[in-house]
Design an enzyme around this catalytic site. Structure first.
Site, PDB file in Angstrom:
ATOM      1  N   GLU A 269       0.997  -1.286   0.371  1.00  0.00           N
ATOM      2  CA  GLU A 269       0.276  -0.258   0.257  1.00  0.00           C
ATOM      3  C   GLU A 269       0.844   1.433  -0.097  1.00  0.00           C
ATOM      4  OE1 GLU A 269      -3.316  -0.058   0.149  1.00  0.00           O
ATOM      5  OE2 GLU A 269      -3.595  -1.913  -0.111  1.00  0.00           O
ATOM      6  N   CYS A 303      -2.396   9.209   3.050  1.00  0.00           N
ATOM      7  CA  CYS A 303      -2.160   8.809   1.651  1.00  0.00           C
ATOM      8  C   CYS A 303      -2.623   8.320   0.070  1.00  0.00           C
ATOM      9  CB  CYS A 303      -1.489   7.287   1.329  1.00  0.00           C
ATOM     10  SG  CYS A 303      -3.173   6.454   2.261  1.00  0.00           S
ATOM     11  N   GLU A 400       4.543  12.878  -4.718  1.00  0.00           N
ATOM     12  CA  GLU A 400       3.879  13.264  -3.429  1.00  0.00           C
ATOM     13  C   GLU A 400       4.816  13.879  -2.461  1.00  0.00           C
ATOM     14  OE1 GLU A 400       4.022   9.232  -0.970  1.00  0.00           O
ATOM     15  OE2 GLU A 400       2.005   9.913  -0.920  1.00  0.00           O
TER      16      GLU A 400
HETATM   17  P1  NAD Z   1       8.648   4.279   4.237  1.00  0.00           P
HETATM   18  O1  NAD Z   1       8.271   4.080   3.562  1.00  0.00           O
HETATM   19  O2  NAD Z   1       9.560   5.227   4.966  1.00  0.00           O
HETATM   20  O3  NAD Z   1       8.405   3.656   5.763  1.00  0.00           O
HETATM   21  C1  NAD Z   1       7.122   2.812   5.727  1.00  0.00           C
HETATM   22  C2  NAD Z   1       7.911   1.559   7.144  1.00  0.00           C
HETATM   23  O4  NAD Z   1       8.279   1.410   6.296  1.00  0.00           O
HETATM   24  C3  NAD Z   1       8.343   2.117   8.357  1.00  0.00           C
HETATM   25  O5  NAD Z   1       7.679   1.374   8.994  1.00  0.00           O
HETATM   26  C4  NAD Z   1       9.804   1.798   8.092  1.00  0.00           C
HETATM   27  O6  NAD Z   1      10.341   1.207   9.289  1.00  0.00           O
HETATM   28  C5  NAD Z   1      10.145   0.620   7.081  1.00  0.00           C
HETATM   29  N1  NAD Z   1      11.276   0.379   6.184  1.00  0.00           N
HETATM   30  C6  NAD Z   1      11.725   1.457   5.705  1.00  0.00           C
HETATM   31  N2  NAD Z   1      12.546   0.980   5.170  1.00  0.00           N
HETATM   32  C7  NAD Z   1      12.072  -0.276   4.328  1.00  0.00           C
HETATM   33  C8  NAD Z   1      13.400  -1.220   3.976  1.00  0.00           C
HETATM   34  N3  NAD Z   1      13.666  -1.233   3.359  1.00  0.00           N
HETATM   35  N4  NAD Z   1      12.964  -2.945   4.634  1.00  0.00           N
HETATM   36  C9  NAD Z   1      11.828  -2.715   5.357  1.00  0.00           C
HETATM   37  N5  NAD Z   1      11.191  -2.189   6.141  1.00  0.00           N
HETATM   38  C10 NAD Z   1      11.224  -0.925   5.566  1.00  0.00           C
HETATM   39  O7  NAD Z   1       6.996   5.413   4.442  1.00  0.00           O
HETATM   40  P2  NAD Z   1       6.562   6.717   5.747  1.00  0.00           P
HETATM   41  O8  NAD Z   1       7.772   7.742   5.877  1.00  0.00           O
HETATM   42  O9  NAD Z   1       6.925   5.979   7.240  1.00  0.00           O
HETATM   43  O10 NAD Z   1       4.938   7.017   5.558  1.00  0.00           O
HETATM   44  C11 NAD Z   1       5.159   7.581   5.087  1.00  0.00           C
HETATM   45  C12 NAD Z   1       4.472   6.621   2.796  1.00  0.00           C
HETATM   46  O11 NAD Z   1       3.839   5.842   3.255  1.00  0.00           O
HETATM   47  C13 NAD Z   1       4.375   7.638   2.120  1.00  0.00           C
HETATM   48  O12 NAD Z   1       4.497   7.602   1.125  1.00  0.00           O
HETATM   49  C14 NAD Z   1       2.311   7.213   1.801  1.00  0.00           C
HETATM   50  O13 NAD Z   1       1.658   7.407   0.904  1.00  0.00           O
HETATM   51  C15 NAD Z   1       2.243   6.520   2.106  1.00  0.00           C
HETATM   52  N6  NAD Z   1       1.574   5.919   2.950  1.00  0.00           N
HETATM   53  C16 NAD Z   1       0.029   4.373   1.802  1.00  0.00           C
HETATM   54  C17 NAD Z   1      -0.966   4.478   2.524  1.00  0.00           C
HETATM   55  C18 NAD Z   1      -1.379   2.884   1.747  1.00  0.00           C
HETATM   56  O14 NAD Z   1      -2.928   2.611   2.519  1.00  0.00           O
HETATM   57  N7  NAD Z   1      -1.324   3.141   0.308  1.00  0.00           N
HETATM   58  C19 NAD Z   1      -1.389   4.325   3.403  1.00  0.00           C
HETATM   59  C20 NAD Z   1      -0.374   5.497   5.055  1.00  0.00           C
HETATM   60  C21 NAD Z   1       0.866   5.746   4.160  1.00  0.00           C
END
Ligand code: NAD
Length: 498
Positions: A269, A303, A400
């Site tokens: 997601e 998101c 974004e």
């Molecule tokens: P992020 O990708 O930085 O982090 C999300 C999660 O992934 C965190 O727990 C982080 O520690 C983990 N993570 C990061 N790198 C990783 C790796 N290499 N391996 C495994 N895990 C890893 O995102 P964020 O900044 O926390 O959240 C914002 C983003 O999330 C935005 O792009 C937003 O659009 C998206 N989002 C999408 C939805 C949806 O339903 N489509 C909902 C909410 C947020």
């Protein structure tokens, strides 16, 4: 001077000050990772508490506990009605701890308290109630195979996919955890959950609630720490059968690479650049209010935020003026202030990134109609911002930003609106505002987005799947489709002897 911590109830204070541990095999165990991480209140910039992140050996133990619990059948083989009761109990306990969960969400996630109390906490409980209902309805099908000379009976069984790694972002840690845990548990999976390192508090409280609800030890394990260490260790471990990830498109690529070894099932997601399409026959007051809420709600850290606002040329000025008036009138403030309508961004570095995107967009030719600046003083506040970009070439149009930044452009007719709406690598969501039902249908059919709202924006429902076209993700959450993401289909063909 009163701090935010003076506003919260004693249970919340106790949760904030308790040592932060990992939930592994039913026990809270101290981390063996490196350098301590601070939990920061984005409203004030103050350090609330700090924690030692899990090390890879802790993740190893958590995955081992999930694997052992799954293989033992302690959860997946419980009678479905029994699994349902325990999930329902989780929901009841979320309701009982609603204030604490909402306060924790406000403190380290920067969510205005009213939104956390009236929105996030009840939505988390609802996710468990909805999926409690599914436990007794996970059924296969029967078939009559057509093989000459053999009497065969075919059935399918729906079985849990196995050990699921659940990785959540910071912008809605409680609901995101609930939206993954509830279907995974309804399906019969055992899980390892990793919240964002920026917002661990409500997830750890949810872990306590799950223990209290009487799930067998090892079914739900929680590890705290960074994506690069803890998230990567989960994504790359061959004992994990599936990853359900919500976060950025960049992190998703790293998870896809890490999960290649055992060809993990992946639900992703991801981000969005969702269009809000307003036609000249729309109810304008509602459309302007909906567009404002769609981009300024949760300070744009959503998101499905409606970050590109496409307006039919004849009403462009009115919509632009209305949106700017709303942006300027919004009350920014700390999360527990009753007058607060929009809270801060999650961190100083995220605010810098939002600001850089806005400044770059202006240099690229966008025009600032409202806001556009960080606020001075404590906390990570950024003004609700409205940009106009007639050329649709700027960073704000393309990327974004994940902040309270709307970019406006005008369109002439339906085909022009569709061309602009589709001008993005993302395909998460969209909304169309019109009083013409046939037009709404035409636009909804043509838009390449996982969800299209008509005359509203950003309303989720547990029964309706949501997820991304294009680079907004793989798979769907919510509804039957979301549950199926945690199930495997097994065919059983049986020969019948006469
Ligand atoms: P992020 O990708 O930085 O982090 C999300 C999660 O992934 C965190 O727990 C982080 O520690 C983990 N993570 C990061 N790198 C990783 C790796 N290499 N391996 C495994 N895990 C890893 O995102 P964020 O900044 O926390 O959240 C914002 C983003 O999330 C935005 O792009 C937003 O659009 C998206 N989002 C999408 C939805 C949806 O339903 N489509 C909902 C909410 C947020």
């Amino acid at each position: 001077m009163r701090t935010q911590m003076d506003r919260v109830n004693p249970q919340t204070k106790a949760s904030v000050s308790a040592p932060k541990k990992n939930l592994i095999a039913g026990e809270w165990r101290a981390s063996r990772g490196a350098e301590s991480v601070d939990c920061i209140d984005p409203s004030t910039g103050e350090i609330l508490t700090s924690f030692t992140p899990a090390g890879v050996e802790d993740v190893d133990d958590a995955i081992g506990a999930a694997r052992t619990s799954f293989d033992s059948g302690a959860w997946r083989n419980l009678p479905p009605a029994e699994r349902a009761k325990r999930l329902w109990r989780v929901a009841e306990l979320i309701d009982e701890h609603r204030r604490t969960l909402a306060e924790l969400e406000s403190l380290d996630g920067g969510k205005p308290f009213a939104a956390a109390f009236n929105g996030e906490a009840p939505a988390a409980a609802e996710a468990f109630r909805y999926h409690a209902g599914w436990c007794t309805k996970i059924n296969g099908e029967t078939f009559k195979p057509s093989v000459p000379g053999l009497d065969l009976e075919g059935t399918t069984r729906l079985e849990p996919v196995g050990v699921a790694g659940l990785i959540t972002p910071w912008n809605g840690p409680l609901v995101m955890a609930a939206w993954k845990l509830a279907p995974a548990l309804a399906a019969g999976c055992s899980v390892v959950l990793k919240p964002s390192e920026l917002t661990i508090l409500s997830t750890l409280k949810l872990g306590e609630i799950i223990c209290e609800a009487g799930l067998p030890d090892g079914v739900v394990n929680i590890v705290i720490g960074s994506g690069a260490v803890v998230g990567h260790a989960i994504a790359s471990d061959p004992r994990v059968d599936k990853i359900s990830f919500t976060g950025s498109t960049g992190s998703a690529r790293a998870i896809i690479d890490a999960g290649r070894g055992n060809l993990k099932r992946l639900s992703l997601e991801l981000g969005g650049k969702s269009p809000v399409v307003i036609f000249d026959d729309a109810r304008l007051d509602e459309a302007i209010a909906g567009a404002a809420e769609g981009i300024f709600g949760n300070a744009g850290q959503v998101c499905v935020a409606g970050s590109r606002i496409l307006v039919q040329r004849s009403i462009y000025e009115r919509v632009a003026d209305g949106l700017c008036a709303r942006a300027k009138a919004l009350k920014l403030g700390a999360t527990f202030e009753e007058t607060t309508q929009m809270g801060p961004l999650i961190s100083a570095s995220h605010r810098r990134s939002v600001n850089n995107s806005v400044q770059r967009s202006l240099a690229e030719g966008a025009e600032c109609l409202a806001g556009g600046r960080s606020l001075d003083g404590d906390g990570f506040f950024f003004q609700p911002t409205v940009l106009a970009d007639s050329l649709t070439k700027s960073t704000a149009w393309r990327d974004e930003i994940f902040g309270p930044v709307a970019v406006l452009t005008a369109f002439d007719d339906e085909s022009d609106a569709l061309r602009l709406a589709g001008d993005t690598q993302y395909g998460l969501a969209a909304s169309v505002w019109t009083e013409n039902a046939s037009r709404a249908h035409r636009i909804a059919r043509e838009l390449r987005a996982g969800i299209v709202w008509v005359n509203c924006h950003g309303i989720p429902d547990m029964s309706m799947p949501i997820g991304g076209y294009k680079q907004s993700g793989w798979g769907r959450e919510h509804g039957r489709r979301g549950l199926e993401a945690f199930l495997e289909h097994k065919s059983v063909m049986q020969r019948i002897f006469s």
